[in-house]
Enzyme design. Structure first.
Site, PDB file in Angstrom:
ATOM      1  N   HIS A 215       0.811  -1.217   0.000  1.00  0.00           N
ATOM      2  CA  HIS A 215       0.000   0.000   0.000  1.00  0.00           C
ATOM      3  C   HIS A 215       0.838   1.257   0.000  1.00  0.00           C
ATOM      4  O   HIS A 215       0.542   2.200  -0.723  1.00  0.00           O
ATOM      5  CB  HIS A 215      -1.077   0.047   1.079  1.00  0.00           C
ATOM      6  CG  HIS A 215      -2.143   0.980   0.612  1.00  0.00           C
ATOM      7  ND1 HIS A 215      -3.017   0.662  -0.398  1.00  0.00           N
ATOM      8  CD2 HIS A 215      -2.379   2.278   0.899  1.00  0.00           C
ATOM      9  CE1 HIS A 215      -3.761   1.713  -0.692  1.00  0.00           C
ATOM     10  NE2 HIS A 215      -3.403   2.702   0.083  1.00  0.00           N
ATOM     11  N   TYR A 219       1.605   5.319  -2.288  1.00  0.00           N
ATOM     12  CA  TYR A 219       1.845   6.698  -1.872  1.00  0.00           C
ATOM     13  C   TYR A 219       3.214   7.167  -2.336  1.00  0.00           C
ATOM     14  O   TYR A 219       3.412   8.359  -2.566  1.00  0.00           O
ATOM     15  CB  TYR A 219       1.646   6.832  -0.365  1.00  0.00           C
ATOM     16  CG  TYR A 219       0.183   6.670  -0.055  1.00  0.00           C
ATOM     17  CD1 TYR A 219      -0.696   7.705  -0.339  1.00  0.00           C
ATOM     18  CD2 TYR A 219      -0.338   5.470   0.394  1.00  0.00           C
ATOM     19  CE1 TYR A 219      -2.048   7.550  -0.151  1.00  0.00           C
ATOM     20  CE2 TYR A 219      -1.681   5.310   0.588  1.00  0.00           C
ATOM     21  CZ  TYR A 219      -2.545   6.345   0.316  1.00  0.00           C
ATOM     22  OH  TYR A 219      -3.879   6.191   0.479  1.00  0.00           O
ATOM     23  N   HIS A 366      -9.487   0.453 -10.440  1.00  0.00           N
ATOM     24  CA  HIS A 366      -9.148   1.395  -9.368  1.00  0.00           C
ATOM     25  C   HIS A 366      -7.691   1.846  -9.457  1.00  0.00           C
ATOM     26  O   HIS A 366      -7.405   3.033  -9.481  1.00  0.00           O
ATOM     27  CB  HIS A 366      -9.425   0.750  -8.007  1.00  0.00           C
ATOM     28  CG  HIS A 366      -8.834   1.516  -6.865  1.00  0.00           C
ATOM     29  ND1 HIS A 366      -9.376   2.702  -6.423  1.00  0.00           N
ATOM     30  CD2 HIS A 366      -7.739   1.301  -6.099  1.00  0.00           C
ATOM     31  CE1 HIS A 366      -8.643   3.174  -5.426  1.00  0.00           C
ATOM     32  NE2 HIS A 366      -7.640   2.336  -5.212  1.00  0.00           N
ATOM     33  N   PHE A 367      -6.775   0.876  -9.523  1.00  0.00           N
ATOM     34  CA  PHE A 367      -5.391   1.351  -9.444  1.00  0.00           C
ATOM     35  C   PHE A 367      -4.891   1.931 -10.757  1.00  0.00           C
ATOM     36  O   PHE A 367      -3.966   2.740 -10.757  1.00  0.00           O
ATOM     37  CB  PHE A 367      -4.437   0.310  -8.833  1.00  0.00           C
ATOM     38  CG  PHE A 367      -4.211  -0.950  -9.623  1.00  0.00           C
ATOM     39  CD1 PHE A 367      -3.431  -0.953 -10.748  1.00  0.00           C
ATOM     40  CD2 PHE A 367      -4.781  -2.142  -9.186  1.00  0.00           C
ATOM     41  CE1 PHE A 367      -3.204  -2.137 -11.451  1.00  0.00           C
ATOM     42  CE2 PHE A 367      -4.559  -3.321  -9.878  1.00  0.00           C
ATOM     43  CZ  PHE A 367      -3.773  -3.310 -11.023  1.00  0.00           C
ATOM     44  N   HIS A 368      -5.533   1.579 -11.870  1.00  0.00           N
ATOM     45  CA  HIS A 368      -5.159   2.278 -13.099  1.00  0.00           C
ATOM     46  C   HIS A 368      -5.663   3.719 -13.069  1.00  0.00           C
ATOM     47  O   HIS A 368      -4.989   4.625 -13.558  1.00  0.00           O
ATOM     48  CB  HIS A 368      -5.691   1.542 -14.327  1.00  0.00           C
ATOM     49  CG  HIS A 368      -4.812   0.392 -14.746  1.00  0.00           C
ATOM     50  ND1 HIS A 368      -4.886  -0.842 -14.169  1.00  0.00           N
ATOM     51  CD2 HIS A 368      -3.815   0.311 -15.674  1.00  0.00           C
ATOM     52  CE1 HIS A 368      -3.977  -1.645 -14.725  1.00  0.00           C
ATOM     53  NE2 HIS A 368      -3.316  -0.975 -15.636  1.00  0.00           N
ATOM     54  N   ARG A 429     -10.288 -10.582 -12.241  1.00  0.00           N
ATOM     55  CA  ARG A 429      -9.090 -10.011 -12.862  1.00  0.00           C
ATOM     56  C   ARG A 429      -8.073 -11.124 -13.111  1.00  0.00           C
ATOM     57  O   ARG A 429      -8.291 -12.257 -12.708  1.00  0.00           O
ATOM     58  CB  ARG A 429      -8.501  -8.932 -11.952  1.00  0.00           C
ATOM     59  CG  ARG A 429      -8.053  -9.454 -10.609  1.00  0.00           C
ATOM     60  CD  ARG A 429      -7.705  -8.326  -9.654  1.00  0.00           C
ATOM     61  NE  ARG A 429      -6.374  -7.804  -9.936  1.00  0.00           N
ATOM     62  CZ  ARG A 429      -5.542  -7.352  -8.986  1.00  0.00           C
ATOM     63  NH1 ARG A 429      -5.897  -7.367  -7.722  1.00  0.00           N
ATOM     64  NH2 ARG A 429      -4.368  -6.881  -9.302  1.00  0.00           N
ATOM     65  N   ARG A 430      -6.985 -10.794 -13.784  1.00  0.00           N
ATOM     66  CA  ARG A 430      -5.876 -11.706 -14.070  1.00  0.00           C
ATOM     67  C   ARG A 430      -6.310 -12.914 -14.898  1.00  0.00           C
ATOM     68  O   ARG A 430      -5.867 -14.016 -14.662  1.00  0.00           O
ATOM     69  CB  ARG A 430      -5.223 -12.224 -12.796  1.00  0.00           C
ATOM     70  CG  ARG A 430      -4.779 -11.163 -11.837  1.00  0.00           C
ATOM     71  CD  ARG A 430      -3.994 -11.783 -10.707  1.00  0.00           C
ATOM     72  NE  ARG A 430      -3.885 -10.856  -9.602  1.00  0.00           N
ATOM     73  CZ  ARG A 430      -4.592 -10.953  -8.482  1.00  0.00           C
ATOM     74  NH1 ARG A 430      -5.470 -11.917  -8.319  1.00  0.00           N
ATOM     75  NH2 ARG A 430      -4.436 -10.069  -7.533  1.00  0.00           N
TER      76      ARG A 430
END
Lengths: 541, 269
Positions: A215, A219, A366-368, A429-430
């Site tokens: 995580h 950041y 989300h993370f893209h 996913r994946r």
């Protein structure tokens, strides 16, 4: 004063070159798993590509940007030549060697384990050794940033540390500590198995170690973007930073609360107790605080710019803003993507809500959206802003820059919104291919096609980005002047000692890591019955 | 500027930040370890210590009831990748002698004319596992099981090494035939069927899975039906039973015909 121009340029060029290659892989993956392509005959190719895409985009690309930008900040904000430039080059070459070392086995299909490693999957040891070299190279940067700041402080007693450098060093400490988790996983657990000294691995413990990194690494990716928000944006749009203290508080909050929250990535894992999952969930909620502070401060700074340009009334300042300025456009896009991505993140961090989207395309979306969208669009801005100072050549074509940013923004929205939607429908996913003819996932087909076209737009945007940088090489030499950072409305003459150094916050970061990770790690380490046989990728028979 | 002391109780930043972090930790920890375990439905908590242990993820002692015994005899074979790496020549030689009793069905050169599996060049882990399962009764066959009564562990290893040593007949797919059927190449994702090729070669080989090129279609079909109806149960973790149960007859036929399509070579006929 920018002395180490070649060093900084080398970092940026390598970062963007690798980014361009990994982006092509990503677009191919989106195409091949969409209904537009026949099922991939050998899914191994998909996972090979996915491993390369993830490894480059998650470890190498943002680390190089943070390092290059960090060296630029150190020289131009402290106004002193970089101490340890030779070490910086060693760090750079370690990353080059590490990247090549890890990408060779990936290309050969010997390490298709994805960038998150996923033990008990075990790939070729050189893949992991390469990543350890990349991390080692970046740790040189961590040390150099601390050394440069300490040296400056010695000769500037009583003077507040410039905000840009304060944030930059916070970012380097965060990375230095958070990378320890993955390093422990690689050195203590995965490499002994990959090298053949052991044939079993504690996959649960490995995942806990990885969550330590997973995580806060986000950041770390975010830090250059936040530094750009605070120290580039207000200056570039002709305004002033609303509050220097608020900025410092945001960065130290990231340092403290980005770390003890990683177990929210393992909500579905049985090896961590529900109590620790709850504590990590509670701390994750707090990490929204520095982002909300940032959104407030930057909006206020932008409003100052709007009013300085003659904007009046509650909304008049919005129309008075320099929308023709690519930096203005990018920060607006970045905030929109950060807003949607952050809202999605609140769902991921909630123990119960996570259950409905865990391991679905929602997470990929989300993370893209956060990383590829909100963060990377500001990496472009950092490059545009810094380039004339590095190359001595102006980037003249603002129109093309706006086109590039628009394409990236639209491309990223079109890519990620359908992903979120199909994730809610339950699409995992994946996966290398999907049977879209089955009624259960037929509704996913059209959104998946849409998102693939979003991916193609991103490739076009990156092409335009490279064209802009290339064209700037051909414009006449100019003097861009010294590289400057934004000035606060009330420039700091005196800063509390807590906000002028990092010691207190580093102590809290380590302390909270111990309280929140100590027991789960100790328990899994001590127990003797938690290991499973390793599965070697790419072996035959 | 006189340096104020940072790590001091007089420093409001120190007291405030440590206090805030500690409060969040205490409050969330209290909720996590003392309150929430009691609210979880179906969670029988014996006391505060039990609540804390349960939230911390300390495994509870297993219940008193007996483990449910399996209705069928399961495979007890453990394979590891080093087992068959460098077979001794004497082992191959002994295997050749022992294998003479196999020739009547599996062919003198390990290539069968009787719809029994071809064994020449088969992975040693595969032959070892099947023989072992016949011996323990995890797999039962009227012809094979009696042979195993007298075979020792070393005999099994030797036979496996011998057949692995023989040259494998080449796979053959005539040009006129279509490319590999979907079930072989891609499986059926919505029914949880992995591609045949992801374990049996073509895409990947997994330990214990035989290559199937050139095996008898009759034999492949019979085994898939046996897995599907539960009369063969020596697959690890129900892997083949779960696959075969989900396959439709047409897919079973396609897979069998695809793997079997072979010209009869000199050694085979």
């Amino acid at each position: 004063m920018l002395n180490s121009k070649r060093l900084i340029l080398a970092h940026f060029w390598l970062a963007f070159a690798l980014f361009g290659l990994a982006l092509l892989l990503g677009a191919w993956q989106m195409f091949i798993r969409s209904p537009m392509a026949a099922w991939i005959g050998n899914p191994e190719w998909y996972y090979r590509s996915l491993t390369a895409h993830g490894t480059i985009m998650a470890y190498v690309f943002p680390t190089l940007i943070a390092m290059g930008f960090g060296y630029a900040i150190s020289e131009s904000s402290l106004k002193q030549a970089l101490i340890g430039a030779r070490w910086a080059w060693i760090g750079f070459w370690l990353i080059v060697v590490g990247t090549v070392t890890s990408m060779i086995p990936v290309s050969l299909g010997l390490a298709s384990v994805l960038y998150t490693f996923y033990p008990p999957l075990i790939g070729n040891p050189f893949y992991y050794i390469g990543i350890v070299l990349v991390v080692g190279g970046s740790w040189i940067w961590v040390a150099l940033m601390a050394i440069n700041l300490a040296s400056w402080k010695r000769s500037n007693r009583g003077v507040p540390v410039p905000l840009a450098m304060y944030a930059n060093v916070a970012s380097s400490w965060l990375w230095g500590w958070t990378a320890v988790g993955a390093a422990l996983e690689l050195v203590l657990q995965i490499l002994p198995v990959a090298l053949g000294f052991k044939s079993t691995i504690d996959a649960g413990l490995a995942r806990v170690f990885f969550s330590w990194t997973l995580h806060a690494i986000v950041y770390f990716w975010l830090m250059p973007t936040y530094i750009a928000y605070y120290t580039i944006v207000p200056r570039a749009i002709g305004g002033k930073l609303y509050s220097d203290s608020m900025a410092r508080i945001s960065f130290v909050l990231f340092l403290v609360v980005a770390m003890p929250i990683g177990i929210h990535h393992t909500f579905a894992d049985p090896q961590v107790g529900a109590g620790f999952k709850f504590i990590h969930s509670a701390f994750t909620a707090i990490v929204a605080l520095p982002t909300l502070l940032t959104v407030f401060t930057i909006c206020a700074s932008v409003e100052i710019a709007g009013r300085l340009r003659g904007g009046r009334g509650p909304f008049g300042w919005l129309t008075a803003l320099p929308w023709q300025n690519p930096v203005m456009l990018a920060v607006a896009f970045s905030f929109i993507m950060l807003g949607f991505g952050g809202a999605g993140g609140l769902i991921n961090m909630s123990y119960q809500l996570d259950a409905s989207i865990h391991n679905t395309q929602w997470i990929t979306g989300h993370f893209h959206l956060i990383f590829g969208g909100a963060i990377v669009i500001m990496y472009f801005v950092i490059a545009y802003d810094l380039w004339p100072h590095l190359t001595g050549r102006e980037i003249r074509n603002l129109h093309l820059m706006r086109v590039q940013l628009w394409l990236w923004f639209v491309g990223m929205i079109v890519t990620t919104f359908p992903w979120h939607y199909v994730g809610v429908l339950g699409m995992p996913r994946r996966m290398a291919f999907f049977d879209y003819t089955d009624p259960a996932i037929a509704p996913d087909a059209i959104p998946v096609v849409m998102s693939a076209f979003g991916g193609f737009l991103l490739v076009v945007s990156a092409g335009v980005f490279f064209a802009i940088l290339y064209k700037s090489q051909r414009s006449p030499l100019c003097d861009a002047g010294p590289y400057r950072f934004s000035v606060a409305v009330h420039p700091q003459t005196k800063v509390p000692v807590a906000l002028n150094g990092h010691a207190l916050w580093i102590a809290l970061m380590i302390g909270l890591t111990v309280t929140n990770y100590g027991f789960p790690i100790a328990q899994l380490t001590v127990r003797s019955d938690t290991s499973v046989p390793a599965y070697y990728v790419g072996t035959r028979k | 500027m006189i340096e104020e002391r940072l790590f001091s109780l007089k420093n409001i930043w120190f007291v405030g930040s440590v206090g805030a972090a500690a409060s969040v930790l205490v409050v969330s920890g209290g909720l996590a370890f003392l309150v929430l375990p009691y609210t979880e439905r179906g969670n029988r908590i014996a006391g505060i210590w039990d609540a804390i242990c349960s939230a911390a993820g300390v495994p509870k002692k297993s219940s008193q009831s007996e483990t449910v015994a399996s209705q069928t005899k399961l495979s007890s074979v453990v394979l590891n990748s080093d087992m068959f790496k460098h077979p001794a020549p004497v082992s191959i030689g002994r295997g050749a002698t022992l294998a003479q009793q196999c020739a009547i069905c599996h062919g003198p050169t390990g290539v069968s004319r009787a719809d029994s599996p071809n064994l020449a060049g088969q992975y040693p882990s595969v032959i070892y596992k099947q023989l072992h399962d016949f011996k323990t009764g995890a797999r039962v066959n009227a012809v094979m099981s009696p042979f195993l009564a007298s075979m020792t562990e070393q005999d099994i290893l030797d036979v496996a090494s011998y057949y692995a040593f023989l040259p494998r007949p080449p796979g053959y797919h005539p040009d006129t035939a279509e490319v590999a059927p979907t079930i072989v190449e891609s499986g059926a994702p919505m029914r949880g069927i992995a591609p045949c090729g992801s374990c049996h070669g073509g895409i990947e080989n997994k330990a214990g899975s035989p290559w199937l090129e050139g095996q008898s279609a009759v034999y492949i079909k019979a085994q898939l039906h046996a897995f599907a109806n539960g009369s063969r149960t020596n697959d690890i973790s129900l892997q083949m039973r779960n696959v075969a149960r989900q396959m439709i007859d047409k897919e079973i036929d396609q897979a069998a015909e695809y793997y079997a399509s072979k010209p009869l070579t000199e050694s085979g006929e």
